[in-house]
Design an enzyme around this catalytic site. Structure first.
Site, PDB file in Angstrom:
ATOM      1  N   HIS A 243      98.878  56.379 -12.602  1.00 12.83           N
ATOM      2  CA  HIS A 243      97.976  57.136 -11.721  1.00 12.83           C
ATOM      3  C   HIS A 243      96.877  57.826 -12.520  1.00 12.83           C
ATOM      4  O   HIS A 243      96.519  58.967 -12.257  1.00 12.83           O
ATOM      5  CB  HIS A 243      98.766  58.160 -10.897  1.00 12.83           C
ATOM      6  CG  HIS A 243      99.670  57.512  -9.891  1.00 12.83           C
ATOM      7  ND1 HIS A 243     100.756  58.147  -9.351  1.00 12.83           N
ATOM      8  CD2 HIS A 243      99.650  56.286  -9.335  1.00 12.83           C
ATOM      9  CE1 HIS A 243     101.372  57.327  -8.498  1.00 12.83           C
ATOM     10  NE2 HIS A 243     100.709  56.183  -8.479  1.00 12.83           N
ATOM     11  N   ASP A 260      91.501  50.430  -9.811  1.00 13.42           N
ATOM     12  CA  ASP A 260      92.232  50.454  -8.543  1.00 13.42           C
ATOM     13  C   ASP A 260      91.412  51.345  -7.621  1.00 13.42           C
ATOM     14  O   ASP A 260      91.392  52.570  -7.802  1.00 13.42           O
ATOM     15  CB  ASP A 260      93.640  51.017  -8.770  1.00 13.42           C
ATOM     16  CG  ASP A 260      94.498  50.987  -7.506  1.00 13.42           C
ATOM     17  OD1 ASP A 260      93.931  50.833  -6.402  1.00 13.42           O
ATOM     18  OD2 ASP A 260      95.728  51.144  -7.626  1.00 13.42           O
ATOM     19  N   HIS A 354     103.084  47.823  -0.430  1.00 13.80           N
ATOM     20  CA  HIS A 354     103.356  48.844   0.589  1.00 13.80           C
ATOM     21  C   HIS A 354     102.507  48.533   1.807  1.00 13.80           C
ATOM     22  O   HIS A 354     101.521  47.791   1.715  1.00 13.80           O
ATOM     23  CB  HIS A 354     103.037  50.239   0.038  1.00 13.80           C
ATOM     24  CG  HIS A 354     101.662  50.338  -0.585  1.00 13.80           C
ATOM     25  ND1 HIS A 354     100.526  50.537   0.159  1.00 13.80           N
ATOM     26  CD2 HIS A 354     101.245  50.214  -1.869  1.00 13.80           C
ATOM     27  CE1 HIS A 354      99.476  50.560  -0.657  1.00 13.80           C
ATOM     28  NE2 HIS A 354      99.882  50.350  -1.892  1.00 13.80           N
ATOM     29  N   GLU A 384     100.784  43.751  -5.260  1.00 15.93           N
ATOM     30  CA  GLU A 384     100.183  44.341  -6.449  1.00 15.93           C
ATOM     31  C   GLU A 384     101.087  44.362  -7.675  1.00 15.93           C
ATOM     32  O   GLU A 384     101.441  45.422  -8.175  1.00 15.93           O
ATOM     33  CB  GLU A 384      99.713  45.762  -6.136  1.00 15.93           C
ATOM     34  CG  GLU A 384     100.750  46.668  -5.476  1.00 15.93           C
ATOM     35  CD  GLU A 384     100.204  48.083  -5.259  1.00 15.93           C
ATOM     36  OE1 GLU A 384      99.760  48.696  -6.237  1.00 15.93           O
ATOM     37  OE2 GLU A 384     100.238  48.561  -4.107  1.00 15.93           O
ATOM     38  N   GLU A 407      95.783  43.562  -7.346  1.00 18.55           N
ATOM     39  CA  GLU A 407      96.230  44.043  -6.037  1.00 18.55           C
ATOM     40  C   GLU A 407      95.324  43.518  -4.928  1.00 18.55           C
ATOM     41  O   GLU A 407      94.106  43.701  -4.976  1.00 18.55           O
ATOM     42  CB  GLU A 407      96.210  45.578  -6.011  1.00 18.55           C
ATOM     43  CG  GLU A 407      96.587  46.159  -4.653  1.00 18.55           C
ATOM     44  CD  GLU A 407      96.732  47.674  -4.679  1.00 18.55           C
ATOM     45  OE1 GLU A 407      96.070  48.334  -5.504  1.00 18.55           O
ATOM     46  OE2 GLU A 407      97.506  48.193  -3.856  1.00 18.55           O
TER      47      GLU A 407
HETATM   48  N1  GLY Z   1      96.106  52.806  -4.978  1.00 15.81           N
HETATM   49  C1  GLY Z   1      97.420  53.207  -4.692  1.00 15.81           C
HETATM   50  C2  GLY Z   1      98.345  52.078  -4.745  1.00 15.81           C
HETATM   51  O1  GLY Z   1      97.994  51.026  -5.227  1.00 15.81           O
HETATM   52  O2  GLY Z   1      99.444  52.152  -4.266  1.00 15.81           O
HETATM   53 MN    MN Z   2      98.554  49.871  -3.492  1.00 15.06          MN
HETATM   54 MN    MN Z   3      95.957  50.467  -5.437  1.00 13.30          MN
END
Ligand code: GLY
Ligand code: MN
Ligand code: MN
Length: 438
Positions: A243, A260, A354, A384, A407
């Site tokens: 993160h 990202d 997710h 991802e 992703e």
């Molecule tokens: N950008 C947040 C994730 O990839 O879950």
């Molecule tokens: Mn994500």
């Molecule tokens: Mn992401």
């Protein structure tokens, strides 16, 4: 978000379906509170996601109340019109206009909420709201319940059951309707453009912040409200910090850059990651590692189809990644053993996806009765996989600090899936071509 009225019938219909699912009782959903950033400067307002899904109403200080049952009613509480305040802060609908424009049966000033709510709860069996989401609201709900209980001697009954509104709303939000898919497609198209800009602007010596600026420019220029989450622009070793959001280091020749980033459009989030060489050409070792993650992603996407277990994309990705870790000499041993023991988590510690929608990590249960739920048409999820190689025992020097994630945002269709973010360059050849096109 737009203050214009949405497709009134669409939202009315959503609320109707929620009330049908409830059968009886009252649901109360408030929008988000305004948040102070510092002193008298506020964060830009963003409605609560459940409230937004139910109403399309973008103003602060608003509450939806649904009364299910034989005579279902849909109510809105919102700010009153106020010419003085509108001169300073902009347009407000006011209850009278909002009622019609947003398809409610009645609308009242937000200042009347505490006065009216106990009356709406009288003799209702169930009260449903976002339990525990906001302590101030929890207290307020208890206050309403106590007001109703005060009338017990007059024969009035308060709701005996409190239920979490998520149990109904999450399930609806998990399946995207045509309007939601249109908004998601737009968010994703804007984000694809932003990633293209970032690839083209990238060069050794540029700062991560300069590349982030390209993303922000493309988001706003494309009509997005804001990033859907803080963009990650992580050069070299920073890509191994999952993160990383400082985005303030210079980019080095010979490093990879992981981005990202996704735009939020009309309340809907894109979530796209690309990893590419700062200088526009993958080195042989970067290419080897990249191809492994790309193959893992392809294997995971192949599992996105109706009937697949929700965990199948993750398991497919892990299998390819672990074989890749063996090929790269990061891990030794039998493939199945390495998967079972979880030894691979040293280099791949997150899950493969997710749900995606109004929230970047969107609403919806992942398991039902303890089992991964099957994928169904209308669900949207990210895929991802990644590989994060921090220096350490047994890690070959040439692989140190390589961090890669790829992703995409994927819609489950009747026959398989559609990669909604396919326009963003992803193969080695496509990335190098995009970056060479300065
Ligand atoms: N950008 C947040 C994730 O990839 O879950
Ligand atoms: Mn994500
Ligand atoms: Mn992401």
């Amino acid at each position: 978000m737009d203050l214009l009225p949405p497709d009134r019938e669409l939202y009315r219909q959503r609320r109707r379906r929620v009330m049908q699912a409830m059968g009886e009782g009252v649901m109360v959903i408030a929008t988000a509170p305004e948040a102070v950033r510092n002193r008298d400067a506020y964060y830009s307002f963003r409605p609560d996601s459940y409230f937004w899904w139910l109403s399309g109403f973008a103003e602060p200080e608003a509450v939806v109340v649904l009364v299910a049952g034989k005579r279902p009613r849909q109510y809105l509480f919102c700010r009153e019109k106020n010419i003085d305040k509108e001169t300073w802060d902009g347009f407000r609908w006011g209850p009278k206009e909002a009622k019609t424009a947003f398809g409610f049966d009645a609308a009242w000033p937000i200042g009347q909420l505490d006065k009216r709510l106990p009356g709406l709860l009288e003799n209702q069996p169930v009260l449903s709201y976002l339990i525990g989401h906001d302590t101030a609201w929890d207290n307020r709900v208890v206050g309403w319940l106590n007001s109703v209980r005060d009338k017990a001697r007059a024969g009035v009954q308060a709701p005996a059951t409190l239920t979490d509104a998520r149990r109904w709303l999450d399930e609806f939000r998990l399946f995207k309707d045509d309007h939601e898919l249109a908004m998601l497609r737009r968010a994703i198209a804007i984000s694809a453009d932003a990633h293209r800009r970032a690839m083209r602007a990238c060069r050794p010596g540029a700062g991560e912040h300069e590349i982030e600026a390209e993303l922000l420019y493309a988001f706003r220029r494309g009509g997005a409200e804001a990033p859907a989450y803080t963009s990650i622009v992580a050069g070299g070793a920073n890509a191994c910090i999952l993160h990383y959001v400082f985005n303030n280091r210079p980019l080095q020749d010979g490093d990879l850059l992981l981005i990202d980033a996704g735009a939020e459009y009309a309340g809907y989030a894109a979530d796209i990651t690309r990893t590419f060489p700062v200088n526009g050409r993958f080195s042989p070792v970067q290419r080897d590692a990249y191809e492994i993650v790309l193959a893992a992603q392809a294997a995971a996407i192949a599992e996105v189809k109706p009937g697949s277990a929700g965990n199948a994309p993750h398991e497919a990705a892990v299998r390819v990644l672990v074989q890749g870790m063996k090929d790269l000499k990061l891990l030794k041993g039998r493939l199945d053993g390495l998967i079972e023991s979880g030894a691979y988590r040293r280099f791949y510690l997150h899950r493969t996806g997710h749900w995606l929608g109004i929230d970047v990590h969107d609403a919806g249960e992942y398991k039902v009765d303890g089992a991964w739920r099957a994928l169904q048409p209308g669900m949207v999820l990210t895929v991802e996989p990644g590989l994060y190689i921090r220096p350490g025992e047994g890690v070959p020097r040439r692989l140190e600090n390589i961090g890669i994630r790829i992703e995409d945002d994927v819609l489950v269709t009747e026959t398989g899936c559609e990669v909604l973010s396919a326009a963003t360059a992803k193969t080695v050849a496509a990335i190098e071509e995009t970056m060479g096109g300065h």
